[in-house]
Design a protein around this motif. Structure first.
Motif, PDB file in Angstrom:
ATOM      1  N   SER A 267       0.744  -1.323   0.093  1.00 35.03           N
ATOM      2  CA  SER A 267       0.039  -0.144  -0.220  1.00 35.03           C
ATOM      3  C   SER A 267       0.538   1.607   0.004  1.00 35.03           C
ATOM      4  N   ALA A 268       1.897   1.388   0.757  1.00 36.96           N
ATOM      5  CA  ALA A 268       2.745   2.161   1.358  1.00 36.96           C
ATOM      6  C   ALA A 268       3.476   2.760  -0.466  1.00 36.96           C
ATOM      7  N   VAL A 285       1.452  -0.372 -11.503  1.00 34.21           N
ATOM      8  CA  VAL A 285      -0.293  -0.582 -10.546  1.00 34.21           C
ATOM      9  C   VAL A 285      -0.960  -1.174 -10.960  1.00 34.21           C
ATOM     10  N   ILE A 286      -1.300  -1.295 -12.004  1.00 37.59           N
ATOM     11  CA  ILE A 286      -2.479  -2.458 -12.491  1.00 37.59           C
ATOM     12  C   ILE A 286      -2.797  -3.523 -12.408  1.00 37.59           C
ATOM     13  N   PRO A 287      -2.491  -3.816 -12.303  1.00 39.27           N
ATOM     14  CA  PRO A 287      -2.537  -5.430 -11.652  1.00 39.27           C
ATOM     15  C   PRO A 287      -3.080  -5.185  -9.671  1.00 39.27           C
ATOM     16  N   TYR A 288      -2.762  -4.683  -9.629  1.00 42.03           N
ATOM     17  CA  TYR A 288      -2.741  -4.234  -8.204  1.00 42.03           C
ATOM     18  C   TYR A 288      -4.013  -3.912  -7.875  1.00 42.03           C
ATOM     19  N   LEU A 289      -5.356  -3.580  -9.099  1.00 35.31           N
ATOM     20  CA  LEU A 289      -6.432  -3.474  -8.929  1.00 35.31           C
ATOM     21  C   LEU A 289      -7.248  -4.984  -8.724  1.00 35.31           C
ATOM     22  N   HIS A 290      -6.425  -5.709  -8.748  1.00 32.90           N
ATOM     23  CA  HIS A 290      -6.930  -6.709  -8.429  1.00 32.90           C
ATOM     24  C   HIS A 290      -7.028  -7.678  -7.166  1.00 32.90           C
ATOM     25  N   HIS A 291      -5.739  -6.625  -6.526  1.00 32.22           N
ATOM     26  CA  HIS A 291      -4.934  -7.878  -5.290  1.00 32.22           C
ATOM     27  C   HIS A 291      -6.333  -8.077  -4.217  1.00 32.22           C
ATOM     28  N   SER A 292      -5.593  -8.957  -3.073  1.00 31.12           N
ATOM     29  CA  SER A 292      -6.585 -10.230  -2.116  1.00 31.12           C
ATOM     30  C   SER A 292      -6.992  -8.686  -1.331  1.00 31.12           C
ATOM     31  N   ALA A 300      -4.143   1.441  -5.259  1.00 25.94           N
ATOM     32  CA  ALA A 300      -3.538   1.009  -6.745  1.00 25.94           C
ATOM     33  C   ALA A 300      -4.724   2.205  -7.527  1.00 25.94           C
ATOM     34  N   ALA A 301      -6.382   2.636  -6.626  1.00 25.60           N
ATOM     35  CA  ALA A 301      -6.750   3.234  -7.438  1.00 25.60           C
ATOM     36  C   ALA A 301      -6.428   4.388  -7.367  1.00 25.60           C
TER      37      ALA A 301
END
Lengths: 374, 469
Positions: A267-268, A285-292, A300-301
């Motif tokens: 997150s940081a 950054v984009i792949p982290y939009l679907h992180h658990s 990410a958003a």
């Protein structure tokens, strides 16, 4: 004689003729009265200490203010000898003035300090292990001395500070490192790195203190060691990176992001990416939009909203219906940042979105923009 | 004088003495444990002056302010709350069906506009009439609902809150500006923390300007001064001690920070109990302990919430009756916590202590007075014996109060003036001659009222509103 006095006394008679519980109550009561008296004495002692400190400060300020003003006016004034028992208070007063002074007044204060031999006094204090009476521990005096050392260093100051920076006393170690950084001493980077690994739980305090001393330049020192820093410590340094606005540190952030697994650290890093990165960093950054983990998706958003392109807005739409309000909120903000939609397009978007929660959050962000950002 | 006590009578006397020593010893032990925590706090203070410079990833907090007929003081209270230092703060005022001008005052002061939104109702509450959003202050909302009581109002606030943590604060309380930053620390240090309380101190006698305490003082009214001594002795540092061993069973309803997820999981605040603050903590311990989930209830002595103590006897009496009734209800409703295998310190030490030393204390005290009177009337003890026992009891109480004063002086050195310290010490002696006995009576009334299942009332408290300047 005391025993005879006691045995002849009416109290002894009374106790000897009383039953066990009366004796017990009597002696317990007497003990408690003594304990209460001792506690009161302790309170009085603390109060005297506080009052003494306060009075000493006040007296000293009254005594030295005219001398400082005379120095400022370049008047010839007799400078009294600084008594040892006043050193700590004087240092505190001097630091207070020095921190608030402009350049010309700072020179005046430095001149006064050298005239008083304050630099030698600092060295003596740093060397000594015993402080003064009536002060709450020797640490306070040594902190003052370490702070003053950044303005009045001698040849031996750096050596003393380097030694103190390796002590187990966290407060003194951090202050020493901060001073070493300000003095741009040769081994300051090494001292800082050792400090971080020795006191990881105090990362916020260390970060803040070192940030005052050197800001983003500290992170440059740390670059080779960033991979070894624990996640909690790194998170605090990421906030320093953001403050420094130093885009040369982006490769460091990207490298760490590729290796990080801890959600807080991710997150940081994503947040820092959003602040320092550009369009080239979108794909990271984009792949982290679907992180658990929700918090990671939020950052990410948020980051994508800052560094993305209008076409990325489509990727944010599914997140508008997430059950977490903050994710919906940051997503809506990011969407509006990217698309820069006007009022008509707001209404079209509202109609196209089926989910009630998504409509609500868009309405909320729209209201915020109108009410607070115009 | 040789006493002609029978074996049973002597046994009863020793039993009373043992009870007093046990309870007082426990308080003393808690204060000693608290002392250790305070040393750690004082050390931390030296390295925490830059607390505001954190990662920026601190969890958002929702501050829920239930309000019922607070029209006179609510606007200034909220203005004071809005000045709190915290990076991510949302404020929700819950107007619990006020019959005065509370709603109108808020709407006009903060430019509130009806703003309906879809909310997941996780806790059942009385119907919500409208939700308002402020056009002036970002993050300020108002929930206007049907009257349902404080617990119901907080539940409504929880339903609408967005943050993972929520803080309940009374509308007439004053928080120090750094209170939230400090009270959130346990959540940052230990992810298992489910609740964190902060010190609540008595504001009577303090100088207040624009909703902030600018100078601390002691009350001028004797009733409030007695309560201040009681706070220092029993509430303040006792809680620090309990929190240290994870046995804290109560966080003041005036100021507490909770993890929303945990509170919702156990069903939120109960609306049909009068001691909802203690009942929630007990339930958290019980249910989370049963489920084997690690949980911690912390207490931070540093952050301060200032609240008004009742100065009118009627208000004081209804408060004390309510507290003891609430204690009775909470302990009974959560009796499953006692000696439960996974309940830890809360179930094996704290719960029995609260039953034995807190709940039972007014009964034992009354029995002690009556038994002493009986022995005196029967000629089995003399007036001198009564005096000796009395001196013992008074000196025990005064000693514990003095320990409280010492801990207060260590934590906040020099903030209480010498004259005030003398007054507090004098009151710690005087409280044994009337105040404690009156307190005992109200506690008995509360306990008996609970046992008889008589009608519960919150009563009302007249506010001087002296800090609304």
């Amino acid at each position: 004689m005391l025993l005879k006095f006691w045995s002849d006394s009416p109290i002894a008679d009374y106790l000897s003729s009383s039953t066990g519980f009366i004796n017990f109550a009597f002696w317990m009561g007497a003990g408690l009265l003594i304990a209460t008296s001792l506690t009161l004495i302790h309170i009085v002692f603390i109060r005297i200490t506080v009052l003494y400190s306060f009075r000493q400060r006040h007296k000293l300020a009254n005594a030295w203010n005219p001398i400082v003003n005379a120095f400022r006016r370049n008047e010839d004034v007799k400078v009294p000898r600084l008594a040892k028992r006043h050193q700590a208070y004087f240092l505190e007063l001097w630091i207070e003035l020095r921190q608030l002074s402009n350049q010309s007044f700072a020179e005046v204060l430095d001149r006064l300090a050298l005239r008083l031999g304050l630099d030698k006094c600092i060295d003596r204090i740093l060397q000594q292990t015993v402080g003064f009476k009536f002060f709450p521990g020797k640490d306070w005096l040594r902190v003052q001395a370490i702070t003053v050392a950044r303005w009045l260093p001698t040849e031996r100051t750096v050596n003393y500070l380097t030694t103190i920076a390796e002590s187990d006393n966290q407060l003194l170690a951090v202050e020493s490192c901060a001073t070493l950084l300000e003095l741009e001493a040769e081994n300051s980077a090494q001292s800082v790195i050792k400090l971080l690994f020795r006191f990881p739980e105090s990362a916020p305090y260390i970060t803040a203190k070192l940030g005052q001393a050197g800001g983003g330049s500290i992170v440059t020192f740390l670059e080779p060691f960033l991979n070894l820093l624990p996640a909690y410590t790194l998170m605090n340094f990421i906030s320093l990176i953001e403050q420094s606005d130093d885009k040369t540190l982006l490769p460091v952030l990207k490298r760490r992001l590729s290796q990080a697994v801890d959600a807080e650290e991710l997150s940081a890093l994503l947040r820092a990416m959003g602040k320092l990165g550009g369009e080239n960093e979108r794909s990271i950054v984009i792949p982290y939009l679907h992180h658990s983990v929700t918090h990671v998706r939020i950052q990410a958003a948020h980051a994508l909203g800052r560094i993305g392109i209008p076409e990325d807005a489509e990727l944010l739409l599914p997140l508008l219906s997430d059950e977490n309000w903050w994710l919906r909120y940051r997503t809506a903000q990011a969407y509006i940042n990217l698309t820069k939609i006007d009022r008509e397009e707001y209404d079209l978007l509202m109609e196209s979105v089926m989910d009630a929660y998504a409509r609500d959050i868009i309405k909320h962000v729209r209201a915020e923009n109108e009410w607070f950002l115009t | 004088m040789v006493l002609n006590l029978t074996t049973i009578e002597e046994f009863i006397v020793w039993a009373f003495l043992a009870y007093v020593l046990l309870c007082s010893g426990a308080y003393l032990l808690l204060n000693l444990i608290a002392f250790d925590s305070l040393r750690h706090l004082l050390r931390q203070r030296r390295t925490s002056d830059e607390l505001s410079l954190y990662t920026g990833l601190e969890p958002p907090i929702t501050l829920i302010v239930p309000a019922y007929n607070e029209g006179r003081t609510i606007v200034i209270s909220i203005q004071s709350i809005l000045q709190l230092h915290y990076p991510n703060l949302e404020v929700i005022i819950v107007n619990d069906g006020s019959s005065d001008n509370t709603l109108d005052a808020l709407v006009s002061a903060f430019d509130l506009e009806p703003f309906s939104e879809t909310v997941r109702l996780q806790l059942k509450t009385q119907p919500v009439r409208c939700v308002y959003l402020s056009r002036k202050i970002n993050g300020l909302r108002l929930v206007d609902k049907e009257n349902g009581g404080k617990a119901d109002a907080i539940n409504a606030g929880i339903n609408i809150s967005r943050s993972p943590l929520f803080c309940c604060i009374d509308a007439d309380s004053i928080l120090e500006r750094s209170a939230l930053i400090r009270v959130v620390q346990p959540f940052l240090n230990d992810p298992g923390t489910v609740a964190s309380g902060g010190t609540v101190r008595i504001a009577n006698g303090c100088k207040v300007r624009y909703g902030h305490i600018i100078r601390k003082g002691i009350p001028s009214h004797p009733l409030a001064t007695f309560q201040l001594v009681e706070y220092l002795r029993a509430f303040l540092f006792g809680r620090v001690g309990w929190a240290r061993i994870n046995g804290l069973l109560i966080i003041s309803g005036a100021f507490g920070l909770f993890r929303k997820e945990s509170v919702v999981a156990v069903g939120g605040y109960l609306t049909d109990t009068i001691g909802e603050d203690m009942e929630l903590i007990l339930r958290l311990h019980r249910i989370l302990g049963d489920e084997g989930k690690p949980h911690r209830v912390s207490f931070v002595p540093d952050p301060v919430c200032w609240t008004e103590a009742p100065e009118r006897f009627r208000d004081f009496s209804s408060q004390r009756v309510r507290w003891h009734r609430g204690l009775s209800e909470s302990l009974f409703l959560n009796k499953g916590l006692a000696f439960e295998r996974r309940s830890g310190t809360a179930g094996w030490i704290a719960y029995p202590f609260f039953v034995f030393c807190e709940w039972l204390s007014p009964f034992v005290e009354l029995a002690g007075y009556l038994f002493t009177f009986y022995l005196l009337i029967a000629g089995k003890i003399s007036w001198i014996d009564v005096a000796v026992i009395g001196v013992f009891a008074v000196s025990l109480s005064v000693f514990l109060s003095t320990i409280g004063l010492l801990l207060d002086e260590i934590t906040f050195p020099g903030t209480t003036r010498i004259r005030e310290l003398i007054v507090l010490f004098a009151f710690s002696i005087l409280e044994c001659f009337g105040y404690r006995q009156v307190n005992m009576y109200f506690k008995l009334k509360g306990a008996v009222g609970w046992m008889a299942k008589s009608k519960r009332t919150w009563g009302s408290m007249s506010r001087s509103g002296s800090w609304q300047q």
